[in-house]
Scaffold this active site. Structure first.
Site, PDB file in Angstrom:
ATOM      1  N   GLU A  24       0.718  -1.544  -0.072  1.00 43.78           N
ATOM      2  CA  GLU A  24       0.504  -0.149   0.090  1.00 43.78           C
ATOM      3  C   GLU A  24       0.940   0.992   0.050  1.00 43.78           C
ATOM      4  OE1 GLU A  24      -3.925   1.193   2.654  1.00 43.78           O
ATOM      5  OE2 GLU A  24      -1.985   2.138   3.790  1.00 43.78           O
ATOM      6  N   ALA A 133     -20.104   0.709   1.611  1.00 44.06           N
ATOM      7  CA  ALA A 133     -18.782   0.523   0.259  1.00 44.06           C
ATOM      8  C   ALA A 133     -19.558  -0.582  -0.473  1.00 44.06           C
ATOM      9  CB  ALA A 133     -17.617  -0.317   1.287  1.00 44.06           C
ATOM     10  N   HIS A 167     -15.202  -3.460  13.949  1.00 48.93           N
ATOM     11  CA  HIS A 167     -15.269  -2.034  13.270  1.00 48.93           C
ATOM     12  C   HIS A 167     -15.967  -1.239  14.266  1.00 48.93           C
ATOM     13  CE1 HIS A 167     -16.634   1.437  10.951  1.00 48.93           C
ATOM     14  NE2 HIS A 167     -15.564   1.054   9.741  1.00 48.93           N
TER      15      HIS A 167
END
Ligand code: FAD
Length: 320
Positions: A24, A133, A167
């Site tokens: 990344e 998403a 999350h």
């Protein structure tokens, strides 16, 4: 009578798949950062990763620098970029435009994310924006459909986020897995995980996901564990608490060399733990630095495919 099936006569593949490798990167914030990043890119390119992902800043703040970086990766390197894209900060219409632009420039992989509302209270979800998403995955598939000729009927590879630890906004880990399954049903091809500091968290996520019907590859996102400052900062942002014993060892290290040795070994142990749990690849969060990533890679000794190198500067000549 139907003809006998040929399927059983195919032998089972005896060779296991090589381990996927990806990194990344984030778009540079100034010229100095850009120079450092390009040195990193060239160093990482020599390791022949399968793709490099480029983050998309909160609320699309770095949209232009992200697109410039993606373009340069496509035209100046042999690397395959995976573009992160977030719902937050753009309307659905704007997102459709960005997706089209990415595809037109040759990007063939997108990591579909919701993003987080900016801390300064700026534009989060609003009228005309996508909520989750999953909605972005569906939008990408719709844009892809309209461009099927351009893609020669091929598909865009769509990745999504997965969470080894709950999350922060989710009611439970079970809910996280349901969301991952929903993203798969909407068209996601693979998932990359949020950071984790204990391989059992990754193993547990994969087990729960498989039991719930998630079949896509779940690639562990591995962060170099060398900087106590970064670990603490990340804990604040992601809600994932780092290992206190490791933090203590890093803080008590005699010098930077010792700190790096401890951190690299801890990262290698983490990645190996995920590989032992069946991880199909390793996605290294580089923070735009190649040193630790290369140290980790050297110690990991991943089984990687051998490829002949091709760069846009040195195209392969066709021999008649
Ligand atoms: P979602 O999957 O939409 O989930 C967000 C929340 O909504 C979760 O709590 C989920 O449980 C809930 N939810 C989702 N769908 C439903 C539904 N149908 N019904 C009810 N609840 C639902 N952020 C950036 O800004 N830029 C980046 O480049 C970036 N890169 C990342 C890369 C990786 C590998 C990861 C793991 C994260 C990245 N992030 C990035 C952070 C990410 O945007 C945040 O973690 C964000 O809070 C959630 O994104 P998501 O895509 O998982 O959202």
């Amino acid at each position: 009578m139907s003809p006998p099936s040929l399927i059983p006569s195919y032998p089972e593949p005896s060779v296991s798949a090589p381990v996927a490798l990806s990194y990344e990167l984030f778009p540079p914030r100034n010229e100095v950062a850009e120079q450092t990043l390009w040195r990193t890119i060239h160093e990482l390119e020599s390791t022949q990763p399968d793709y490099v992902s480029v983050t998309y800043g909160a609320s699309g703040s770095n949209r232009d620098t992200a697109l410039t970086l993606l373009n340069r990766l496509l035209t100046e390197t042999s690397l395959r970029p995976l573009a992160h894209l977030t719902c937050v900060g753009n309307t659905a219409e704007e997102l459709a435009g960005i997706i089209s632009e990415l595809l037109d420039h040759g990007v063939r992989g997108i990591l579909a994310l919701r993003g987080d509302a900016p801390r300064d209270g700026g534009a989060g979800a609003g009228p005309g924006t996508l909520r989750y998403a999953q909605d972005l995955v569906e939008l990408i598939r719709r844009v892809e459909q309209r461009r099927s000729a351009l893609l020669a009927a091929g598909r865009v590879a769509i990745g999504v986020a997965a969470y080894p630890s709950k999350h922060p906004e989710s009611p439970s880990e079970e809910h996280d897995v349901e969301v991952l399954l929903a993203k798969q049903r909407s068209g996601a091809d693979f998932a990359i995980t949020q950071v984790f500091f204990d391989p059992s968290r990754y193993a547990d996520l994969v087990l729960r996901a498989r039991r719930s019907g998630v079949t896509i590859p779940i690639i562990p996102g591995v962060m170099p564990l060398t900087s106590p400052r970064r670990l603490t900062r990340l804990a604040e942002l992601s809600g994932v608490q780092p290992d206190v014993k490791l933090l203590d060892r890093l803080n008590r290290a005699a010098d930077d060399v010792e700190r790096r040795r401890i951190g690299v070994q801890a990262t290698v142990d983490l990645a190996n733990g995920a590989l032992d749990a069946g991880a199909p690849g390793i996605h290294l969060y580089t923070f735009n630095e190649h040193g630790c990533a290369l140290d980790v890679l050297e110690k990991l000794q991943l089984v990687r495919p051998q490829r002949s190198r091709q760069t846009p500067e040195a195209p392969r000549t066709l021999v008649s």
